[in-house]
Enzyme design. Sequence first.
Site, short mmCIF file in Angstrom:
data_model
loop_
_atom_site.label_atom_id
_atom_site.label_comp_id
_atom_site.label_asym_id
_atom_site.label_seq_id
_atom_site.Cartn_x
_atom_site.Cartn_y
_atom_site.Cartn_z
N SER A 56 80.10 18.41 69.55
CA SER A 56 80.42 18.45 71.12
C SER A 56 80.77 17.19 71.81
O SER A 56 80.51 16.18 71.02
CB SER A 56 79.41 19.36 71.87
OG SER A 56 78.31 18.34 71.83
N ASP A 98 83.92 20.60 68.99
CA ASP A 98 83.49 21.90 69.50
C ASP A 98 83.45 21.92 71.16
O ASP A 98 83.21 20.87 71.45
CB ASP A 98 82.07 21.83 69.23
CG ASP A 98 81.40 23.28 69.71
OD1 ASP A 98 82.21 24.50 69.61
OD2 ASP A 98 80.27 23.50 69.77
N ILE A 282 76.70 27.97 65.28
CA ILE A 282 75.01 28.03 65.16
C ILE A 282 74.66 26.73 65.72
O ILE A 282 75.07 25.62 65.02
CB ILE A 282 74.57 28.58 64.07
CG1 ILE A 282 75.00 30.13 63.99
CG2 ILE A 282 72.96 28.43 64.10
CD1 ILE A 282 74.79 30.76 62.44
P1 13P Z 1 74.11 28.84 70.14
O1 13P Z 1 73.62 28.15 71.44
O2 13P Z 1 73.98 30.38 70.18
O3 13P Z 1 73.53 28.28 68.81
O4 13P Z 1 75.76 28.88 70.11
C1 13P Z 1 76.31 27.51 69.44
C2 13P Z 1 77.76 27.46 69.86
O5 13P Z 1 78.56 28.52 70.13
C3 13P Z 1 78.49 26.08 69.50
O6 13P Z 1 79.67 26.08 69.86
O1 G3H Z 2 78.29 24.92 72.44
C1 G3H Z 2 77.42 24.11 72.55
C2 G3H Z 2 76.72 23.39 71.72
O2 G3H Z 2 75.60 24.05 71.32
C3 G3H Z 2 76.79 22.00 71.62
O3 G3H Z 2 75.98 21.66 72.95
O4 G3H Z 2 76.97 20.31 74.48
O5 G3H Z 2 74.65 20.31 74.39
O6 G3H Z 2 75.91 19.25 72.67
P1 G3H Z 2 75.72 20.13 73.48
ZN ZN Z 3 80.11 27.19 71.74
#
Ligand code: 13P
Ligand code: G3H
Ligand code: ZN
Length: 336
Positions: A56, A98, A282
């Site tokens: 992310s 992500d 996940i």
């Molecule tokens: P969770 O918070 O359910 O693990 O989802 C993670 C996610 O969608 C990351 O993009």
């Molecule tokens: O979709 C979100 C992911 O769980 C990443 O979370 O932005 O706290 O790293 P983060």
């Molecule tokens: Zn997500």
Amino acid sequence: MVSYKELGLSNTKDMFRKAFEGGYAVPAYNFNNMEQIQAIITACVETGSPVILQVSSGARKYANPTLLRWMGQGAVEMMKEIAKAKGVKEIPVALHLDHGDTFELAKSCIESGFSSVMIDGSHHSYEKNVELTRQVVDFAHKYDVTVEGELGVLSGIEDDVVAAHSVYTQPDQVEDFVKKTGVDSLAISIGTSHGAYKFKPAQCTKDPKTGVLVPPPLRFDILEEIERRIPGFPIVLHGASSVATEYVDMINSFGGKLEAAVGIPEEQLRRAAKSAVCKINIDSDGRLAMTALIRKTFAENPGEFDPRKYLGPARDALVKVYKQKNEKVLGSAGRV
Ligand code: 13P
Ligand code: G3H
Ligand code: ZN
């Protein structure tokens, strides 16, 4: 510019084609640190599963963008080493951004060796989402990098039941969106959301035997309508942690305070994985397992101050979680 191909990484094209044909989903696990990446690679090589390593923008800031890209390369080398030592097959590894929110971020990731990016324009107007996603696709495809777009908003479903109609993905938009943007996969909203509190207790029923909160089912009717509109197209499910009571209870029994945490039941994810859903995201389940084992270790050994002694058990728990997902939930084990 570093191409992901030089780093031994794969884009998601082949992964998704095989997942679609095979009726399973490729795991996309988030990582921020060394223990997580070690656990993801170990679990996926040992179960013979392709894997998408997700970063992310927060993870990028936390770990340092340069270090992260080297960690991606290191993950490939480690994968080869483990596969050789165990006499098993090497697995395809993708390095994926992500929830990218700007063109500049996606470009920077592509230039530093990512093989796949998500551009999440779901909070913008439809037109702006199309425009931003198209811009990223045009750049990414020059380098054979795959792009995930998103339609529908995940957060908020659990906050406001009345708003549910407007936040679920609208099936009548998907065909136009895919055509206009040229994306390689599409994240949709059918009732999942991020984090460990996906539903309010009032939205759930209680299992009379265990007292566990059972959430409302995912909107498979919307998913099926989307499948009809864009046949054969890879769908992505975000917010797919199950929030296992095993780890929530462990956290709470060792001084934590997670009240009424609710995730997506595994059988619903198994059903999704057999459909056009080719990628399941996940993150929270890994966070919960790590936290549970760290809390337990500290509670049982208050004098411990060697990080390896508490991060080691946390890493072991992560390996167990990821293997179980690949084998019992996503169906991605033994597919390489
Ligand atoms: P969770 O918070 O359910 O693990 O989802 C993670 C996610 O969608 C990351 O993009
Ligand atoms: O979709 C979100 C992911 O769980 C990443 O979370 O932005 O706290 O790293 P983060
Ligand atoms: Zn997500």
